[in-house]
Write a protein that holds these residues in place. Sequence first.
Motif, PDB file in Angstrom:
ATOM      1  N   GLY A 119       0.819  -1.200   0.000  1.00 22.08           N
ATOM      2  CA  GLY A 119       0.000   0.000   0.000  1.00 22.08           C
ATOM      3  C   GLY A 119       0.856   1.254   0.000  1.00 22.08           C
ATOM      4  N   PRO A 120       0.235   2.419   0.025  1.00 23.49           N
ATOM      5  CA  PRO A 120       0.980   3.683  -0.048  1.00 23.49           C
ATOM      6  C   PRO A 120       1.871   3.950   1.158  1.00 23.49           C
ATOM      7  CG  PRO A 120      -1.343   4.077   0.387  1.00 23.49           C
ATOM      8  CD  PRO A 120      -1.216   2.630   0.041  1.00 23.49           C
ATOM      9  N   VAL A 121       1.671   3.200   2.268  1.00 22.04           N
ATOM     10  CA  VAL A 121       2.502   3.425   3.452  1.00 22.04           C
ATOM     11  C   VAL A 121       3.945   2.982   3.212  1.00 22.04           C
ATOM     12  CG1 VAL A 121       2.170   1.199   4.613  1.00 22.04           C
ATOM     13  CG2 VAL A 121       2.423   3.274   5.980  1.00 22.04           C
ATOM     14  N   PHE A 122       4.193   2.182   2.188  1.00 26.20           N
ATOM     15  CA  PHE A 122       5.550   1.744   1.873  1.00 26.20           C
ATOM     16  C   PHE A 122       6.250   2.838   1.072  1.00 26.20           C
ATOM     17  CE2 PHE A 122       3.555  -2.187   3.005  1.00 26.20           C
ATOM     18  CZ  PHE A 122       4.567  -2.948   3.563  1.00 26.20           C
ATOM     19  N   THR A 123       6.645   3.883   1.754  1.00 27.11           N
ATOM     20  CA  THR A 123       7.276   5.031   1.127  1.00 27.11           C
ATOM     21  C   THR A 123       8.165   5.712   2.145  1.00 27.11           C
ATOM     22  OG1 THR A 123       6.813   7.034  -0.187  1.00 27.11           O
ATOM     23  CG2 THR A 123       5.422   6.631   1.735  1.00 27.11           C
ATOM     24  N   GLY A 124       8.831   6.786   1.728  1.00 31.66           N
ATOM     25  CA  GLY A 124       9.709   7.496   2.646  1.00 31.66           C
ATOM     26  C   GLY A 124       8.965   8.502   3.504  1.00 31.66           C
ATOM     27  N   LEU A 125       8.097   9.306   2.853  1.00 30.26           N
ATOM     28  CA  LEU A 125       7.279  10.289   3.566  1.00 30.26           C
ATOM     29  C   LEU A 125       5.831  10.061   3.166  1.00 30.26           C
ATOM     30  CD1 LEU A 125       7.275  12.722   5.477  1.00 30.26           C
ATOM     31  CD2 LEU A 125       7.437  14.208   3.487  1.00 30.26           C
ATOM     32  N   PHE A 126       5.026   9.644   4.129  1.00 34.47           N
ATOM     33  CA  PHE A 126       3.631   9.304   3.876  1.00 34.47           C
ATOM     34  C   PHE A 126       2.741  10.419   4.389  1.00 34.47           C
ATOM     35  CE2 PHE A 126      -0.311   7.145   5.434  1.00 34.47           C
ATOM     36  CZ  PHE A 126      -0.843   6.853   4.194  1.00 34.47           C
ATOM     37  N   LEU A 127       1.945  11.012   3.504  1.00 32.56           N
ATOM     38  CA  LEU A 127       1.031  12.084   3.885  1.00 32.56           C
ATOM     39  C   LEU A 127      -0.376  11.512   4.005  1.00 32.56           C
ATOM     40  CD1 LEU A 127       0.206  15.026   4.390  1.00 32.56           C
ATOM     41  CD2 LEU A 127       0.034  15.318   1.907  1.00 32.56           C
ATOM     42  N   ALA A 128      -0.912  11.504   5.215  1.00 33.28           N
ATOM     43  CA  ALA A 128      -2.302  11.107   5.464  1.00 33.28           C
ATOM     44  C   ALA A 128      -3.128  12.384   5.566  1.00 33.28           C
ATOM     45  CB  ALA A 128      -2.413  10.285   6.741  1.00 33.28           C
ATOM     46  N   ASP A 129      -3.776  12.738   4.462  1.00 29.18           N
ATOM     47  CA  ASP A 129      -4.487  14.011   4.390  1.00 29.18           C
ATOM     48  C   ASP A 129      -5.851  13.899   5.072  1.00 29.18           C
ATOM     49  OD1 ASP A 129      -4.343  16.634   3.723  1.00 29.18           O
ATOM     50  OD2 ASP A 129      -4.297  16.340   1.556  1.00 29.18           O
ATOM     51  N   GLU A 130      -6.144  14.830   5.977  1.00 32.56           N
ATOM     52  CA  GLU A 130      -7.390  14.853   6.749  1.00 32.56           C
ATOM     53  C   GLU A 130      -7.615  13.500   7.431  1.00 32.56           C
ATOM     54  OE1 GLU A 130     -10.448  18.007   5.198  1.00 32.56           O
ATOM     55  OE2 GLU A 130     -10.122  16.518   3.625  1.00 32.56           O
TER      56      GLU A 130
END
Length: 340
Positions: A119-130
Amino acid sequence: MPDRTGLETGPETGPETSPAPLPVADVAALGEQVLAEVGTAVVGMREALQVALATILAGGHVLFEDVPGLGKTLAARSLAAALGLDFARLQCTPDLLPADITGSSVFDPATRTFEFRPGPVFTGLFLADEINRTAPKTQSALLEAMAERQVSIEGTSRPLPNPFHVLATSNPVEYEGTYPLPEAQLDRFMVRLGVGYPDRAQEAEVVTRRLARRQEATSVRRVVDPTTVRAMQAGTEQVPVDPDVVRYCVDLTAATRGHQALEVGASPRGSQNLVLLARAVAVLDGRDYVLPEDVKRVAIPVLAHRITLTPTAWASATRPETIVADLLHTVPTPATVPTR
């Protein structure tokens, strides 16, 4: 290779080699270059961006809580680009599922095996918007990622990239259809920052830059890479902290636990994060020692979201930030701190 459940596991990797720590002067110089490059895309926010960068150097996560339209997403994307980190943004909604964040295994009919799709959490900087727009079950999917730098999916623990940091945004104005973050999740964020509205000159600069670009997209040059970021973090870890400063951080945190307007005070994690972030701020200023002023500078972002008001204080519109600011005036500051 398949695990005992028959599902595919990730490739086996050996222990990651740690880069050599960078000297404080180099960390400060690179940090200034990063902030300058981010400043080419983001107007204002200098203090918030510096604290956010210090949080990354201290190994923590950032929660931006402010009204929409202030450039929080642009700031996160620009910071990731300047640091050379992979960036992923997820817009949180009420129907979001934990697997939408962590990923899941998908059956491949051609090979008759399950293939893991990260999923998108496998990244360096994860932005969880709102982040407060998604349900608590989905919010909790980030807890293990933030604390352990890994996610457990279908009985298998999968490590996240290093560095890995979460930058979440929360809308404090519109509460309909939102799920406030519980105290356990708030405590995982090293800092909670507010940007605030820009002044008239800064707002005019935002509009002028947009007209000059002739497009919506902005570009930020990469200043460092993930290995250098890890070396900057390792260099920050080498800086000692005077015992008097440590005791000052503990005293500030302990003072929240006996305050009459507070139902719950800050946890020991608050003391630890206060020390770590004050040290990172000192390093960005080019110092290999921490002053009580560094602690005061970051006390509100570190402690205000870790305390719970009593019903009476809440009803009288008391703000947690005001209580922490008052404690900074009442808790004795160390008289002298040796410098080197």
